[in-house]
Scaffold this motif. Structure first.
Motif, PDB file in Angstrom:
ATOM      1  N   THR A 105      44.842  39.673  41.213  1.00  0.00           N
ATOM      2  CA  THR A 105      45.777  39.949  40.428  1.00  0.00           C
ATOM      3  C   THR A 105      45.778  41.115  39.834  1.00  0.00           C
ATOM      4  O   THR A 105      47.052  41.988  39.630  1.00  0.00           O
ATOM      5  CB  THR A 105      45.856  39.138  39.076  1.00  0.00           C
ATOM      6  N   MET A 106      44.538  41.762  39.510  1.00  0.00           N
ATOM      7  CA  MET A 106      44.483  43.252  38.607  1.00  0.00           C
ATOM      8  C   MET A 106      45.095  44.093  39.820  1.00  0.00           C
ATOM      9  O   MET A 106      45.699  45.150  39.704  1.00  0.00           O
ATOM     10  CB  MET A 106      42.946  43.195  38.456  1.00  0.00           C
ATOM     11  N   PHE A 107      44.479  44.257  41.178  1.00  0.00           N
ATOM     12  CA  PHE A 107      44.794  44.698  42.189  1.00  0.00           C
ATOM     13  C   PHE A 107      46.452  44.911  42.507  1.00  0.00           C
ATOM     14  O   PHE A 107      47.187  45.989  42.774  1.00  0.00           O
ATOM     15  CB  PHE A 107      44.187  44.508  43.525  1.00  0.00           C
ATOM     16  N   TRP A 108      47.256  43.924  42.311  1.00  0.00           N
ATOM     17  CA  TRP A 108      48.708  43.634  42.484  1.00  0.00           C
ATOM     18  C   TRP A 108      49.339  44.225  41.246  1.00  0.00           C
ATOM     19  O   TRP A 108      50.291  45.143  41.313  1.00  0.00           O
ATOM     20  CB  TRP A 108      49.025  42.076  42.465  1.00  0.00           C
ATOM     21  N   ALA A 109      48.638  44.062  39.830  1.00  0.00           N
ATOM     22  CA  ALA A 109      49.231  44.741  39.004  1.00  0.00           C
ATOM     23  C   ALA A 109      49.160  46.550  38.940  1.00  0.00           C
ATOM     24  O   ALA A 109      50.040  47.060  38.543  1.00  0.00           O
ATOM     25  CB  ALA A 109      48.468  44.333  37.570  1.00  0.00           C
ATOM     26  N   ASN A 110      48.081  46.954  39.701  1.00  0.00           N
ATOM     27  CA  ASN A 110      47.961  48.095  40.018  1.00  0.00           C
ATOM     28  C   ASN A 110      49.146  48.742  40.669  1.00  0.00           C
ATOM     29  O   ASN A 110      49.502  49.916  40.485  1.00  0.00           O
ATOM     30  CB  ASN A 110      46.532  48.684  40.619  1.00  0.00           C
ATOM     31  N   ARG A 111      49.599  47.985  41.818  1.00  0.00           N
ATOM     32  CA  ARG A 111      50.603  48.517  42.504  1.00  0.00           C
ATOM     33  C   ARG A 111      52.203  48.127  41.986  1.00  0.00           C
ATOM     34  O   ARG A 111      52.952  48.927  42.141  1.00  0.00           O
ATOM     35  CB  ARG A 111      50.546  47.468  43.839  1.00  0.00           C
ATOM     36  N   LEU A 112      52.289  47.268  41.141  1.00  0.00           N
ATOM     37  CA  LEU A 112      53.662  46.753  40.770  1.00  0.00           C
ATOM     38  C   LEU A 112      53.898  47.104  39.179  1.00  0.00           C
ATOM     39  O   LEU A 112      55.259  47.103  38.963  1.00  0.00           O
ATOM     40  CB  LEU A 112      53.589  45.170  40.780  1.00  0.00           C
ATOM     41  N   LEU A 113      53.088  47.239  38.387  1.00  0.00           N
ATOM     42  CA  LEU A 113      53.414  47.941  37.031  1.00  0.00           C
ATOM     43  C   LEU A 113      54.113  49.107  36.847  1.00  0.00           C
ATOM     44  O   LEU A 113      53.877  49.956  37.641  1.00  0.00           O
ATOM     45  CB  LEU A 113      52.166  47.686  36.156  1.00  0.00           C
ATOM     46  N   PRO A 114      55.228  49.186  36.086  1.00  0.00           N
ATOM     47  CA  PRO A 114      55.773  50.591  36.180  1.00  0.00           C
ATOM     48  C   PRO A 114      54.768  51.923  35.997  1.00  0.00           C
ATOM     49  O   PRO A 114      53.982  51.658  35.078  1.00  0.00           O
ATOM     50  CB  PRO A 114      56.714  50.628  34.858  1.00  0.00           C
ATOM     51  N   VAL A 115      55.047  52.792  36.692  1.00  0.00           N
ATOM     52  CA  VAL A 115      54.145  53.859  36.766  1.00  0.00           C
ATOM     53  C   VAL A 115      53.881  54.619  35.489  1.00  0.00           C
ATOM     54  O   VAL A 115      52.759  54.927  34.908  1.00  0.00           O
ATOM     55  CB  VAL A 115      54.495  54.987  37.765  1.00  0.00           C
ATOM     56  N   GLY A 116      55.118  54.598  34.691  1.00  0.00           N
ATOM     57  CA  GLY A 116      55.122  55.193  33.313  1.00  0.00           C
ATOM     58  C   GLY A 116      54.967  54.408  32.095  1.00  0.00           C
ATOM     59  O   GLY A 116      55.185  54.777  30.953  1.00  0.00           O
ATOM     60  N   MET A 117      54.644  53.081  32.365  1.00  0.00           N
ATOM     61  CA  MET A 117      54.072  51.861  31.396  1.00  0.00           C
ATOM     62  C   MET A 117      53.347  52.685  30.393  1.00  0.00           C
ATOM     63  O   MET A 117      52.118  52.914  30.772  1.00  0.00           O
ATOM     64  CB  MET A 117      53.936  50.896  32.191  1.00  0.00           C
ATOM     65  N   ALA A 118      53.437  52.492  29.328  1.00  0.00           N
ATOM     66  CA  ALA A 118      52.417  52.765  28.171  1.00  0.00           C
ATOM     67  C   ALA A 118      51.240  51.743  27.974  1.00  0.00           C
ATOM     68  O   ALA A 118      51.477  50.540  28.400  1.00  0.00           O
ATOM     69  CB  ALA A 118      53.385  52.810  26.773  1.00  0.00           C
ATOM     70  N   GLY A 119      50.338  52.334  27.805  1.00  0.00           N
ATOM     71  CA  GLY A 119      48.996  51.273  28.090  1.00  0.00           C
ATOM     72  C   GLY A 119      48.973  50.634  29.445  1.00  0.00           C
ATOM     73  O   GLY A 119      48.328  49.559  29.799  1.00  0.00           O
ATOM     74  N   ARG A 120      49.247  51.360  30.385  1.00  0.00           N
ATOM     75  CA  ARG A 120      49.095  50.589  31.643  1.00  0.00           C
ATOM     76  C   ARG A 120      47.865  50.424  32.196  1.00  0.00           C
ATOM     77  O   ARG A 120      47.733  49.170  32.734  1.00  0.00           O
ATOM     78  CB  ARG A 120      49.898  51.731  32.656  1.00  0.00           C
ATOM     79  N   ALA A 121      46.762  51.221  31.911  1.00  0.00           N
ATOM     80  CA  ALA A 121      45.561  51.054  32.495  1.00  0.00           C
ATOM     81  C   ALA A 121      45.163  49.787  31.925  1.00  0.00           C
ATOM     82  O   ALA A 121      44.331  48.785  32.557  1.00  0.00           O
ATOM     83  CB  ALA A 121      44.581  52.130  32.270  1.00  0.00           C
ATOM     84  N   GLU A 122      45.346  49.502  30.498  1.00  0.00           N
ATOM     85  CA  GLU A 122      44.757  48.275  30.033  1.00  0.00           C
ATOM     86  C   GLU A 122      45.296  47.014  30.256  1.00  0.00           C
ATOM     87  O   GLU A 122      44.912  45.996  30.408  1.00  0.00           O
ATOM     88  CB  GLU A 122      44.919  48.371  28.444  1.00  0.00           C
ATOM     89  N   TRP A 123      46.747  47.069  30.578  1.00  0.00           N
ATOM     90  CA  TRP A 123      47.463  46.193  31.178  1.00  0.00           C
ATOM     91  C   TRP A 123      46.799  45.483  32.381  1.00  0.00           C
ATOM     92  O   TRP A 123      47.197  44.458  32.863  1.00  0.00           O
ATOM     93  CB  TRP A 123      48.875  46.193  30.870  1.00  0.00           C
ATOM     94  N   GLU A 124      46.664  46.485  33.154  1.00  0.00           N
ATOM     95  CA  GLU A 124      46.117  46.112  34.516  1.00  0.00           C
ATOM     96  C   GLU A 124      44.884  45.077  34.162  1.00  0.00           C
ATOM     97  O   GLU A 124      44.796  43.976  34.659  1.00  0.00           O
ATOM     98  CB  GLU A 124      45.547  47.069  35.304  1.00  0.00           C
ATOM     99  N   ILE A 125      44.046  45.365  33.454  1.00  0.00           N
ATOM    100  CA  ILE A 125      42.880  44.836  33.015  1.00  0.00           C
ATOM    101  C   ILE A 125      43.278  43.457  32.310  1.00  0.00           C
ATOM    102  O   ILE A 125      42.842  42.348  32.613  1.00  0.00           O
ATOM    103  CB  ILE A 125      41.684  45.422  32.073  1.00  0.00           C
ATOM    104  N   HIS A 126      44.473  43.279  31.427  1.00  0.00           N
ATOM    105  CA  HIS A 126      44.774  42.476  30.706  1.00  0.00           C
ATOM    106  C   HIS A 126      45.296  41.277  31.975  1.00  0.00           C
ATOM    107  O   HIS A 126      44.884  40.016  31.723  1.00  0.00           O
ATOM    108  CB  HIS A 126      45.715  42.514  29.776  1.00  0.00           C
TER     109      HIS A 126
END
Length: 529
Positions: free
Chosen positions: A402-423
Motif C-alpha cells: 500500500t505504501m508503494f502505491w501511495a508513493n505512485r498515486l498521492l498528489p506530487v505537491g501534497m503537503a506532508g506527502r512523505a509522512e502520508w506514504e508512511i501513514h
C-alpha cells in the motif's frame, strides 16, 4: 550425559526456543522484513522518485550542490553533503544557519541535487530510508524506547537461534527432507530448511545487530569512562581534527570537486560525505569521509582541508582495536560494502530469515491445535496468538504494498506527502489487524496474501505506462537496480498469490489420537522442534 538427561536438556531448550521465539516474534518479523528491504534502500530511494534521471557524472552533481549552497546559504555555519554516486538519486545537501546569541537555534534546509546539478523537482518521499530507520527506530514512538525494544527482541532472537540448534538434534539431516502436504511436519521442515540455509547469516545479523545497539543497551562503560559527557565520547570515537574558527574575513571557497579528487586518492577509496564549516570565511574547513561502501568498517577514515587554500591540514589517526572491531561488525551488519552479488545473497538470506520467523510463529499454533481437547474450539489465548499471526505476517506485507502505491498515486505537491506514504502503510496494516480479529484466520490469510500479491504484481505494470522508469526503459538504459526492483515485485507478487491459493485449497486433516504410556516417552512421540 545419559540419554534421559540428554532428552531432558533438549526439552528445556525446546521450551526456551519456543517462548523466546514467540513472545517478540511479531516484532522480529517486522524488523527482519524492513531490514531485508533496507539492503536495497539506495535503489528504493531512486525507485520511489521515478522523475529523477540516473546519475552518470557524480562530479557534476557535486559542483551543482556547491553552487546551490553558495547561492542559498552563503553565511551558514556549516554545509553537509551526502556525496552522489551512480547508485544514488543525487547529492543530499543540508545546512545549519549561524547561531544568534540569545535566540533559539534556527532550522536549516535540506534538498536533493539531481544528476544535472539542479535542485530536484520530484515527489517528496522517505524512500528506502524509511525501511532502514524502521528496522531499529520503529515509528510513532521515541527512538530510545524503540531501540530498547528492538535490542531486547534481537536478544530473544539470539537465544531462539542458539536453543534451536541444541533442540533440533537432526537439524542438518532434516534440512534435506522437505515433505509436502504433511501438516505439522511440513511446517517444521520448512522452518528447519530456512533456518539451516541461512544459519550463519542469522547468527551474524542478530549478533552484529546487538553490537550496533551496544551503547544504548550497555551504556555503563561509556558513562564510567566519560562521566556522562556524550560529546567527549563521540569526539574520541569520531575525532574532528582541526577546528574551524570564523575570522570575519571573507574568502572564496575552493572548488569542492578538486578537494574530492585529492581526498579520494589519500583516503584510498571513494568519499561518501563532505562537510564545510564556516563557508565563505578565511577560516573555513572542509571535512571529507570515505564512503562505507568502499570498505568493511562503517567507521571510515577522514581528513580535513583548509577551505580557502584547498590544502590538507589533518588526517585521522588509525583507530584502536576496539573501535575497528565494532566498526567492522556494524559494517558487516549493514552490508554497505557488498557488491551486487553479495548484496543479493544478503537479501536472499534476509528473506529466508523472514520465512523462518513467520513459519515458527505459524508452527506454534499448528502444533498446539493438535494438542487441544477440541481443536475446533480453541481457548482464548490460542485465538489471540493465531490472529496476531495473521495481523503481523499478513498485514505488514499488505501495508508495504500500500505504501508503494501511495508513493505512485498521492498528489506530487501534497503537503506532508512523505509522512502520508508512511501513514498509508500503517492504516492498511491496522485495517488488516482489525480484519484478523473479526474473521476466520484461514479466510484472512487468503484475502491478505491475495490482495498483497495483486498490488505487487500491478506496480510494475503501472510503472510501464505511467512513469519514465518502467522495466523496459530501465533495462534499455542498463539500469539494473531499478529494473531489478520491478522484477522483484513481480516475483513476490506471484509468490503471495501462490501462497494464497495454497492456503485456500488447504483442508485440515483430523489429528490422530495418540496414546502415551508414560511421561518419559513424550519427547520421542513428538516431532523434534
Amino acid at each position: 550425559m545419559s540419554e534421559l538427561g540428554d532428552k531432558g536438556f533438549r526439552q528445556s531448550q525446546a521450551f526456551l526456543h519456543t517462548w523466546s521465539g514467540l513472545l517478540l516474534g511479531w516484532l522480529l518479523f517486522a524488523v527482519f522484513v524492513t531490514g531485508t528491504i533496507a539492503f536495497y534502500r539506495e535503489g528504493l530511494n531512486r525507485w520511489m522518485r521515478p522523475e529523477l534521471p540516473p546519475v552518470t557524472q557524480p562530479a557534476q552533481v557535486l559542483a551543482g550542490a556547491q553552487r546551490y549552497l553558495a547561492a542559498t546559504a552563503p553565511d551558514a555555519k556549516s554545509w553537509f553533503i551526502t556525496l552522489p554516486s551512480t547508485t544514488t538519486q543525487g547529492a543530499l545537501v543540508s545546512w545549519r544557519p549561524q547561531p544568534v546569541e540569545g535566540e533559539t537555534p534556527r532550522r536549516g534546509g535540506r534538498v536533493t541535487i539531481d544528476a544535472n546539478g539542479h535542485p530536484a523537482m520530484a515527489r517528496e518521499t522517505r524512500g528506502g530510508e524509511f525501511f532502514y530507520r524502521f528496522h531499529f527506530d520503529l515509528y510513532y514512538m521515541p527512538a530510545l524506547w524503540a531501540r530498547w525494544l528492538v535490542g531486547i527482541a534481537a536478544l530473544f532472537m539470539l537465544v531462539a537461534i542458539l536453543s534451536g540448534v541444541v533442540t533440533h538434534k537432526k537439524i542438518f539431516r532434516d534440512f534435506f527432507a522437505l515433505r509436502r502436504g504433511r501438516g505439522q511436519r511440513s511446517w517444521l521442515d520448512g522452518h528447519n530448511a530456512t533456518a539451516v540455509l541461512g544459519l550463519p547469516f542469522h547468527l551474524m545479523i542478530t549478533y552484529t545487530g546487538l553490537v550496533t545497539l551496544m551503547v544504548t543497551l550497555l551504556p555503563w562503560a561509556t558513562l564510567a569512562a566519560y562521566s556522562d559527557d556524550g560529546e567527549a565520547y563521540y569526539d574520541t570515537l569520531y575525532p574532528a581534527g582541526v577546528q574551524a574558527e570564523r575570522t570575519g574575513r571573507p574568502a572564496p571557497l575552493v572548488d569542492l570537486t578538486a578537494i574530492l579528487r585529492d581526498a579520494e586518492g589519500r583516503l584510498g577509496g571513494a568519499a561518501g560525505y563532505m562537510e564545510v564549516i564556516e563557508p565563505g570565511d578565511a577560516g573555513a574547513k572542509v571535512r571529507v569521509l570515505r564512503s562505507g561502501a568502499t570498505m568493511l568498517s562503517s567507521r571510515t577514515p577522514r581528513m580535513t582541508y583548509d577551505g580557502a587554500t584547498g590544502k590538507p591540514v589533518w588526517i585521522a589517526p588509525p583507530q584502536g582495536a576496539g573501535s575497528a572491531t565494532a566498526g567492522a561488525m556494524i559494517g558487516v551488519h549493514a552490508g554497505r560494502f557488498a557488491n551486487d552479488w553479495l548484496r543479493f545473497i544478503y537479501f536472499l538470506c534476509g528473506v529466508a530469515g523472514c520465512v523462518m520467523v513467520a513459519s515458527g510463529l505459524v508452527m506454534w499454533t499448528v502444533k498446539r491445535r493438535e494438542k487441544l481437547p477440541d481443536p475446533t474450539r480453541p481457548h482464548f489465548g490460542f485465538r489471540v496468538v493465531e490472529r496476531l499471526n495473521v495481523a503481523a505476517i499478513g498485514g505488514l506485507p499488505l501495508g508495504i504494498a500500500t505504501m508503494f502505491w501511495a508513493n505512485r498515486l498521492l498528489p506530487v505537491g501534497m503537503a506532508g506527502r512523505a509522512e502520508w506514504e508512511i501513514h498509508c502503510l500503517f492504516i492498511a496494516w491496522g485495517a488488516a489487524s482489525v480484519l484478523a480479529l473479526v474473521r476466520r484466520p484461514q479466510a484472512n490469510w487468503v484475502a491478505l496474501f491475495a490482495l498483497t500479491g495483486v498490488l505487487l504484481l500491478a506496480l510494475p505494470l503501472y510503472n510501464l505506462v505511467a512513469t519514465p522508469a518502467g522495466v523496459v526503459a530501465t533495462l534499455g538504459r542498463g539500469d539494473g537496480t531499478l529494473a531489478g526492483i520491478d522484477l522483484a515485485l513481480l516475483v513476490f507478487g506471484v509468490a503471495f498469490l501462490a501462497i494464497a491459493r495454497r492456503v485456500a485449497r488447504h483442508r485440515a486433516v483430523p489429528s490422530r489420537v495418540r496414546r502415551c504410556i508414560d511421561t518419559s516417552s513424550e519427547l520421542a512421540m513428538e516431532p523434534a522442534e
